[in-house]
Design a protein around this motif. Structure first.
Motif, PDB file in Angstrom:
ATOM      1  N   VAL B  57       0.105  -1.385  -0.393  1.00 37.21           N
ATOM      2  CA  VAL B  57      -0.014   0.168  -0.167  1.00 37.21           C
ATOM      3  C   VAL B  57       0.978   1.114   0.718  1.00 37.21           C
ATOM      4  N   MET B  61      -1.561   6.352   1.212  1.00 38.26           N
ATOM      5  CA  MET B  61      -3.027   5.918   1.372  1.00 38.26           C
ATOM      6  C   MET B  61      -2.936   4.993   2.410  1.00 38.26           C
ATOM      7  N   LEU B 132     -12.689   4.316  -1.304  1.00 38.81           N
ATOM      8  CA  LEU B 132     -11.401   3.316  -1.568  1.00 38.81           C
ATOM      9  C   LEU B 132     -11.660   2.236  -2.245  1.00 38.81           C
ATOM     10  N   GLY B 133     -12.336   1.540  -3.168  1.00 38.29           N
ATOM     11  CA  GLY B 133     -12.417   0.938  -4.121  1.00 38.29           C
ATOM     12  C   GLY B 133     -11.596   1.286  -4.883  1.00 38.29           C
ATOM     13  N   TYR B 134     -11.307   2.018  -5.624  1.00 36.29           N
ATOM     14  CA  TYR B 134     -10.529   2.245  -6.859  1.00 36.29           C
ATOM     15  C   TYR B 134      -9.236   2.796  -6.265  1.00 36.29           C
ATOM     16  N   GLU B 135      -8.748   3.264  -5.100  1.00 30.19           N
ATOM     17  CA  GLU B 135      -7.323   3.088  -4.533  1.00 30.19           C
ATOM     18  C   GLU B 135      -7.062   1.601  -4.299  1.00 30.19           C
ATOM     19  N   TYR B 136      -8.039   0.848  -3.890  1.00 30.92           N
ATOM     20  CA  TYR B 136      -7.059  -0.465  -3.797  1.00 30.92           C
ATOM     21  C   TYR B 136      -7.524  -1.018  -5.035  1.00 30.92           C
ATOM     22  N   ASP B 137      -7.617  -0.858  -6.795  1.00 33.86           N
ATOM     23  CA  ASP B 137      -7.287  -1.676  -7.539  1.00 33.86           C
ATOM     24  C   ASP B 137      -6.036  -0.929  -7.359  1.00 33.86           C
ATOM     25  N   ALA B 139      -4.076  -0.194  -6.523  1.00 38.85           N
ATOM     26  CA  ALA B 139      -2.799  -0.004  -5.355  1.00 38.85           C
ATOM     27  C   ALA B 139      -2.659  -1.004  -5.295  1.00 38.85           C
ATOM     28  N   LEU B 140      -3.573  -2.685  -5.396  1.00 42.25           N
ATOM     29  CA  LEU B 140      -3.196  -4.153  -5.731  1.00 42.25           C
ATOM     30  C   LEU B 140      -2.522  -4.126  -6.653  1.00 42.25           C
ATOM     31  N   ASN B 141      -2.695  -3.311  -7.903  1.00 41.57           N
ATOM     32  CA  ASN B 141      -2.153  -3.835  -9.111  1.00 41.57           C
ATOM     33  C   ASN B 141      -0.931  -2.524  -9.523  1.00 41.57           C
ATOM     34  N   ALA B 142      -0.625  -1.725  -9.058  1.00 47.32           N
ATOM     35  CA  ALA B 142       0.380  -1.270  -9.119  1.00 47.32           C
ATOM     36  C   ALA B 142       0.015   0.136  -9.855  1.00 47.32           C
ATOM     37  N   ARG B 143      -1.308   0.180 -10.214  1.00 50.81           N
ATOM     38  CA  ARG B 143      -1.347   0.466 -11.818  1.00 50.81           C
ATOM     39  C   ARG B 143      -1.351   2.481 -11.647  1.00 50.81           C
ATOM     40  N   ALA B 160     -18.590   0.614  -3.066  1.00 53.79           N
ATOM     41  CA  ALA B 160     -16.884   0.601  -2.264  1.00 53.79           C
ATOM     42  C   ALA B 160     -16.433   1.600  -2.022  1.00 53.79           C
TER      43      ALA B 160
END
Lengths: 314, 314
Positions: B57, B61, B132-137, B139-143, B160
Motif C-alpha cells: 500500500v 494511502m 476506497l475501492g478505486y484506490e484499492y484496485d 494500489a493492488l495492481n500498482a496502477r 465501494a
C-alpha cells in the motif's frame, strides 16, 4: 506534463481548456510578476534541481512542503487552535485535555485544572516546524530514515527549518492571551540548545528546556510523552494540545496491541471524536510517523473493494 | 517491524520500551477484545492481503485511509465546517465565500448574498467520500491513474466508497440548520445516477443532479468549477465551501502561469489566509491531485537545505 501534474480522479484534473481559461484569466487579471516581487521568499535558483542525482521528490513531500493544499490545512488547524485557546482561556475549564493516569481509550478521564495557570502543549517536528533541510537531504539522496542522521540534523540543522503555516501568528496570539506555550518533543535532551535555537529561529519561541520545552529522556526515559504531559499537568491547566501524531495526545494510541483499524476507530469514534478541533488539534503529516503503516487488510475494509470490470489485474 | 512501522524522526518513533509500557497499560486498562467486538466494522479476513501480487500500500494511502491521524484531521475539518455554518446561518452575511467573476488572487471580490437562501458547496471525491475501492484496485495492481478506469469506477463503484470521517454528522447538522448542501464534482454528468447513489449510499444525501449535484460538463464544459459556482451563487448565498484541492474554491489556483511556490503563497498568504477554517474548509488529501507536483526547487526553498555533515550523499 499535465498528466503527471494532475494525477488522480477527474475531480483533480482540470482539462487543458480549463487550464487555458484560467491562464488567460490569470494573465489578464493577476499581474503575477508584481506578485512574485511581493512574495515573501525569493524563488530558489533552478540549477541542478536534483543535484544531478536524478532523484525526485516523494509525493507526500510534494504535498506536505510544496502544496497550497497542505499550507491551507495547517493554517486552518492553527487558526482553530488559536481561537479555541482564546475562547477557553476566558472561562476556565474544570478539566484539562490531558488524559489522567487512570484513563483508557475506552473510558477517558482528564486531569483536573484546579487553579493552575493555563498552558497549551504541542509537538515540535511537523507540528510547530517543517524539517525542510532534513527531508531535502533524505529525498535528494533517496535515503530512508536513520536515527543517527536525524541526531546530526538536530545538532546542525536549526537554520534549515521553517514554521508550519499559521504557527507563528497562533502561538503569538496564545501567549498574548496569557497562556503559556510548552513544547513536548522526542528530540534528544542532549541537543536542547540546538532545538531551542530551531524553534526560536522559526519565530515560535521562547522555548526553554525544562520550562517550556520537554525532550526525550526528560522526566521518564525514552520517547513516551505521557510522563511529560503528567509533569506539566501537575503545574499547569493544559487547555489545548497540537500534534501530527496520535502519540502527541496520548501514548495509549501507540499500544502494540492496538490494530491499525482499531487505532483509527478509537481516534475518530466514541469519546475522542468530539475532541478534534475542540481541545486536540491535528496537523496533517503524510511524510512520516506511526500513521504510515498497514497492509491491504489494515487500510482497505473488506467490504469496500473494487476490481476494474475491464480486468487488467496483475 | 518497528523500524518500518515508525519511519521518520524520533518524534514519530516510540521506543520499544515505550511501546511495551503502552501495551501493558492497554492490556491492563483497555479491554481491547470488548472494544473490537464493539467496533463498528468487522476486521477484514487476512487472506492474501496483497492478492498474491506482492504489492504494498503506498504510504500516502496508508496515511489517508488507514491512519487515526488522517481520520482525526477529517473530523476536525468537518466539525469546524459544521460549527461555522450553523453560526453564520444565524446572522446572514453580506457576501458569500464564492469569488466573483472580477476577482483575482491578488484582489479577491466575493458574490453578494442579497436575500438568497443559504447553501454550502463541497467537492465529492476525497472531500465527502473516500474512494476506497478505486484506490484499492490502483494500489493492488500498482496502477497509475487512468481516466477510462476512473470512468468505469464512477459507473460501477458506488458501493465501494465510505464517507470521510465527520462528513455524515456535519452534513446532517447543516441541513437541520436550514442550509442546502450542494455538491460540485468533476465526475461525469453521464454518470450522474451512479454518483447520486454513491453519495446517498455513504449517508451523505440527498444529491440530485442539476439541483444539489453539479458535475463535469454541467453549465460550462470541462472541469472548471467556477461556472458551476457562479450558477449556484446566482440562486444561493454560499456561506461555506469544502474541498481537498484549491480548485474546489477557485479555478484561479489552477492557472498554468502560477508557479508551485506562488500557488502555495497565494493560498496561505494575504487575503485568503484568514478564510481557511472560516468559510473555506480544506480536507487533507496527499493521495492525488494538483498539490502533488514539484521538483526540488519547487518544494524545498533554496535557503532551507541541509547536507548530512557525515556525507554519504549520492
Amino acid at each position: 506534463m499535465i498528466e503527471t501534474a494532475f494525477p488522480g480522479p477527474a475531480s483533480g484534473r482540470p482539462s487543458r481548456s480549463a487550464l487555458a481559461r484560467a491562464a488567460v484569466a490569470a494573465s489578464l487579471l493577476l499581474g503575477l510578476s508584481a506578485c512574485v516581487t511581493a512574495s515573501p521568499q525569493p524563488r530558489p535558483m533552478p540549477v541542478e534541481p536534483d543535484g544531478g542525482t536524478g532523484a525526485t521528490v516523494p509525493p507526500a513531500m510534494q504535498w506536505m512542503y510544496g502544496s497550497g493544499e497542505s499550507g491551507a490545512s495547517s493554517l486552518q488547524a492553527y487558526d482553530a487552535f488559536r481561537d479555541h485557546v482564546i475562547r477557553v482561556a476566558r472561562a476556565r475549564p474544570a478539566d484539562s485535555v490531558v488524559l489522567a493516569a487512570s484513563a483508557t481509550l475506552a473510558t477517558p478521564v482528564y486531569v483536573p485544572c484546579g487553579a493552575k495557570p493555563l498552558a497549551v502543549m504541542l509537538d515540535v517536528d511537523e507540528t510547530a516546524i517543517q524539517n525542510l533541510g532534513y527531508e531535502y537531504d533524505e529525498a535528494l539522496n533517496a535515503r530512508s530514515y536513520d536515527q543517527e542522521r536525524w541526531n546530526r540534523w538536530e545538532r546542525t540543522g536549526a537554520a534549515a527549518v521553517a514554521p508550519m503555516p499559521g504557527a507563528v501568528a497562533a502561538l503569538r496570539a496564545i501567549r498574548d492571551a496569557g497562556v503559556t506555550v510548552i513544547f513536548n518533543s522526542n528530540r534528544m535532551a542532549a541537543n536542547s540548545a540546538q532545538t531551542e535555537a530551531a524553534i526560536e529561529g522559526a519565530g515560535l519561541g521562547p522555548a526553554r528546556h525544562g520550562e517550556t520545552l520537554y525532550l526525550q529522556n526528560d522526566i521518564g526515559p525514552g520517547s513516551a510523552k505521557d510522563p511529560r504531559r503528567a509533569a506539566v499537568s501537575a503545574r499547569y491547566c493544559v487547555i489545548a494540545m497540537a500534534g501530527d501524531q496520535l502519540g502527541d495526545f496520548s501514548d495509549l494510541f501507540n499500544a502494540r496491541t492496538l490494530s491499525i483499524p482499531d487505532r483509527r476507530r478509537f481516534a475518530t469514534g466514541g469519546r475522542f471524536a468530539s475532541l478534534w478541533g475542540n481541545g486536540w488539534f491535528m496537523l496533517s503529516n503524510p511524510v512520516y510517523g506511526p500513521g504510515i503503516r498497514g497492509n491491504f487488510d489494515d487500510v482497505f475494509p473488506a467490504d469496500k473493494r473494487w476490481s476494474d470490470p475491464q480486468g487488467g489485474n496483475r
